[in-house]
Design a protein around this motif. Structure first.
Motif, PDB file in Angstrom:
ATOM      1  N   LEU A  11       4.045  14.721 -12.764  1.00 38.91           N
ATOM      2  CA  LEU A  11       5.029  14.333 -13.773  1.00 38.91           C
ATOM      3  C   LEU A  11       4.330  13.896 -15.062  1.00 38.91           C
ATOM      4  O   LEU A  11       4.756  14.244 -16.163  1.00 38.91           O
ATOM      5  CB  LEU A  11       5.920  13.198 -13.225  1.00 38.91           C
ATOM      6  CG  LEU A  11       7.196  12.932 -14.009  1.00 38.91           C
ATOM      7  CD1 LEU A  11       8.233  14.022 -13.777  1.00 38.91           C
ATOM      8  CD2 LEU A  11       7.812  11.585 -13.630  1.00 38.91           C
ATOM      9  N   THR A  15       5.165  15.308 -18.999  1.00 43.54           N
ATOM     10  CA  THR A  15       5.883  14.581 -20.046  1.00 43.54           C
ATOM     11  C   THR A  15       5.397  13.144 -20.137  1.00 43.54           C
ATOM     12  O   THR A  15       4.843  12.604 -19.182  1.00 43.54           O
ATOM     13  CB  THR A  15       7.404  14.556 -19.758  1.00 43.54           C
ATOM     14  OG1 THR A  15       8.080  14.003 -20.896  1.00 43.54           O
ATOM     15  CG2 THR A  15       7.741  13.703 -18.540  1.00 43.54           C
ATOM     16  N   GLY A  17       7.843  11.233 -21.572  1.00 42.71           N
ATOM     17  CA  GLY A  17       9.182  10.685 -21.757  1.00 42.71           C
ATOM     18  C   GLY A  17       9.454  10.387 -23.221  1.00 42.71           C
ATOM     19  O   GLY A  17       8.960  11.086 -24.098  1.00 42.71           O
ATOM     20  N   SER A  32      12.780   5.198 -18.475  1.00 43.03           N
ATOM     21  CA  SER A  32      12.185   5.780 -17.258  1.00 43.03           C
ATOM     22  C   SER A  32      13.072   6.883 -16.701  1.00 43.03           C
ATOM     23  O   SER A  32      12.571   7.875 -16.160  1.00 43.03           O
ATOM     24  CB  SER A  32      11.993   4.721 -16.167  1.00 43.03           C
ATOM     25  OG  SER A  32      11.613   3.509 -16.698  1.00 43.03           O
ATOM     26  N   LYS A  35      12.447   9.878 -18.755  1.00 48.36           N
ATOM     27  CA  LYS A  35      11.136  10.429 -18.408  1.00 48.36           C
ATOM     28  C   LYS A  35      11.252  11.314 -17.162  1.00 48.36           C
ATOM     29  O   LYS A  35      10.737  12.424 -17.121  1.00 48.36           O
ATOM     30  CB  LYS A  35      10.191   9.258 -18.139  1.00 48.36           C
ATOM     31  CG  LYS A  35       8.725   9.600 -18.077  1.00 48.36           C
ATOM     32  CD  LYS A  35       7.902   8.359 -17.717  1.00 48.36           C
ATOM     33  CE  LYS A  35       7.721   7.410 -18.891  1.00 48.36           C
ATOM     34  NZ  LYS A  35       7.004   6.174 -18.530  1.00 48.36           N
ATOM     35  N   MET A  36      11.953  10.825 -16.149  1.00 53.08           N
ATOM     36  CA  MET A  36      12.063  11.575 -14.899  1.00 53.08           C
ATOM     37  C   MET A  36      12.877  12.853 -15.082  1.00 53.08           C
ATOM     38  O   MET A  36      12.554  13.895 -14.513  1.00 53.08           O
ATOM     39  CB  MET A  36      12.690  10.701 -13.810  1.00 53.08           C
ATOM     40  CG  MET A  36      11.746   9.600 -13.359  1.00 53.08           C
ATOM     41  SD  MET A  36      12.431   8.648 -11.985  1.00 53.08           S
ATOM     42  CE  MET A  36      12.539   7.025 -12.684  1.00 53.08           C
ATOM     43  N   PRO A 196      16.867   4.816 -10.589  1.00 53.68           N
ATOM     44  CA  PRO A 196      15.477   4.927 -11.029  1.00 53.68           C
ATOM     45  C   PRO A 196      14.499   4.324 -10.026  1.00 53.68           C
ATOM     46  O   PRO A 196      13.336   4.713  -9.974  1.00 53.68           O
ATOM     47  CB  PRO A 196      15.446   4.157 -12.355  1.00 53.68           C
ATOM     48  CG  PRO A 196      16.659   3.297 -12.350  1.00 53.68           C
ATOM     49  CD  PRO A 196      17.676   4.020 -11.527  1.00 53.68           C
ATOM     50  N   TRP A 199      12.493   6.975  -7.203  1.00 56.21           N
ATOM     51  CA  TRP A 199      12.126   8.003  -8.173  1.00 56.21           C
ATOM     52  C   TRP A 199      11.980   9.387  -7.544  1.00 56.21           C
ATOM     53  O   TRP A 199      12.326  10.391  -8.172  1.00 56.21           O
ATOM     54  CB  TRP A 199      10.861   7.611  -8.929  1.00 56.21           C
ATOM     55  CG  TRP A 199       9.652   7.362  -8.065  1.00 56.21           C
ATOM     56  CD1 TRP A 199       9.289   6.174  -7.503  1.00 56.21           C
ATOM     57  CD2 TRP A 199       8.675   8.315  -7.659  1.00 56.21           C
ATOM     58  NE1 TRP A 199       8.145   6.332  -6.767  1.00 56.21           N
ATOM     59  CE2 TRP A 199       7.734   7.632  -6.840  1.00 56.21           C
ATOM     60  CE3 TRP A 199       8.479   9.682  -7.903  1.00 56.21           C
ATOM     61  CZ2 TRP A 199       6.641   8.273  -6.268  1.00 56.21           C
ATOM     62  CZ3 TRP A 199       7.389  10.318  -7.331  1.00 56.21           C
ATOM     63  CH2 TRP A 199       6.472   9.619  -6.522  1.00 56.21           C
TER      64      TRP A 199
END
Lengths: 314, 93
Positions: A11, A15, A17, A32, A35-36, A196, A199
């Motif tokens: 991940l 990125t 994020g 977050s 970002k995910m 979140p 994850w």
């Protein structure tokens, strides 16, 4: 076959994020979540954003924290906006302006105000028209951006400035509506709830959603430091407890089939989650109201246990 | 600071060369600072994942640095770290 789950190393190679320098409150967990979601896509992403905290704090002109193409038009129409973007992209492909084999993932982000309340009609319309997009709801359970007013996502008993706990009422007197079920009733190919704190589950759901053609929806719980009233270092812990108490069950409806993705070994009483938040502190000496919240959770949990593995029409 | 008139602004308020937000430093919001203890770190990257301000930089799967120019001092990194490899230190006034 493409990998369903990514390691954090993978991940991190995809990125970072949102860029640094955005003005979200210290400890806000939605960066977050972004970002995910962004990191889960194998193709370029185009984002539309409903009015709300996320939009306001990330795009104070001339600053923007988004590393991807991003558009905002109004509070009530993010799903219509992303429908337009997706349709324009298709039209450019049909005209030969854009290569026909180019793949782009279209993502709409909306808060609970922009999803449960103000943007519900445009979301419903976009799903009915079967646009190809992923709608990500970050649910902080009130209008936090304008100063904590109740929304239809605000849970029963929560103190907000428009449902103030006091002598007259014990916080909000209605229960929140079940947006995931409302969305799923549109018979879309994929609807899910995520957190979140979990994850791996969230990334898997985003990747599953991205491989499906048509409208997809993921509701993600997003604890709010000033709105919920807790220490800013505890955002992820609050999201985790919402899952462990089954207030926010992690489940998905994939082509009509219900799947409960996480069953806590010890289902914690909801009080554990409530007592960490200032918005519920007036409930602690009112066990009958806590019981009412608990009953509502148990009811839904029982229903999900029953639905787990079943098709809607079974 | 002189404000621009609408004639000086880009059409449709389109911002190019994104992201531009790093021009705005948010590091002065904090009252506590993360102290990174590399000996304890196993590079599980949970702090990177949950840092809301992208202030923890990762290179080749390893924690590279904490960017205090943007860290708002929320302490999520310290609370999430299973190895206790981050401590929050109160800033002295």
């Amino acid at each position: 076959m493409k990998k369903k789950i990514l390691s954090l190393k993978e991940l991190s190679e995809r990125t970072y994020g949102l860029a640094s320098g955005h003005r979200a409150c210290a400890g806000c967990p939605f960066p977050s979540i972004v970002k995910m979601i962004l990191g889960s896509s194998d193709y370029p992403v185009v984002v539309a954003n409903a009015t709300g905290c996320l939009e306001v704090v990330t795009t104070i002109f001339p600053y923007t924290a988004w590393p991807v193409p991003w558009i905002h038009s109004a509070f009530e129409n993010v799903a219509a906006t992303i429908s337009g973007v997706e349709t324009a992209f298709k039209a450019l492909q049909n005209k030969g302006v854009m290569p026909a084999d180019r793949k782009v993932n279209f993502v709409a982000f909306g808060g609970d105000g922009g999803t449960y309340d103000i943007g519900l009609q445009s979301l419903s319309g976009a799903m009915e028209r079967r646009h190809n997009f992923l709608y990500v709801l970050y649910d902080n359970q009130a209008y936090m951006n304008t100063g904590i007013q109740r929304s239809s996502a605000t849970p029963f008993g929560a103190h907000t400035t428009t449902s103030p706990a006091g002598k007259v009422i014990p916080g909000k007197v209605q229960h929140r509506k079940d947006i995931t079920e409302i969305v799923a009733a549109h018979d879309i190919p994929y609807a899910a709830q995520a957190s979140p704190s979990h994850w791996g589950d969230l990334i898997r759901k985003a990747r599953r959603a991205f491989e499906i053609e048509g409208p997809k929806f993921i509701a993600v719980i997003s604890p709010c430091v000033p709105g919920w009233g807790y220490d800013e270092s505890e955002s992820i812990e609050l999201a985790r407890l919402a899952v462990e108490t089954c207030f926010w069950p992690l489940y998905e409806i994939d082509n009509g089939i219900y799947k409960l993705n996480y069953k806590p070994k010890n289902k914690l009483p909801v009080k554990v989650w409530l007592e960490k938040q200032a918005r519920f502190k007036h409930l602690l000496d009112k066990p009958e109201l806590i019981d009412e919240i608990q009953n509502k959770i148990d009811e839904k949990w029982k229903k999900l246990l029953w639905l787990d593995g079943k098709k809607v029409e079974d | 600071m002189k404000f621009k008139s609408w004639k000086d602004l880009p059409e449709g308020a389109i911002v190019r060369d994104v992201p531009t937000s790093p021009e705005f430093k948010t590091g002065d919001w904090k009252s506590r600072t993360p102290k990174y203890i590399p000996e304890k770190c196993t590079h599980d990257l949970l702090c990177w994942l949950y840092c809301p301000d992208s202030a923890i930089h990762v290179k080749d799967g390893k924690i590279e640095k904490f960017d205090l120019d943007y860290c708002k001092g929320c302490g999520i990194c310290a609370s999430i770290c299973p190895q206790d490899a981050i401590e929050m230190v109160e800033e002295e006034v």
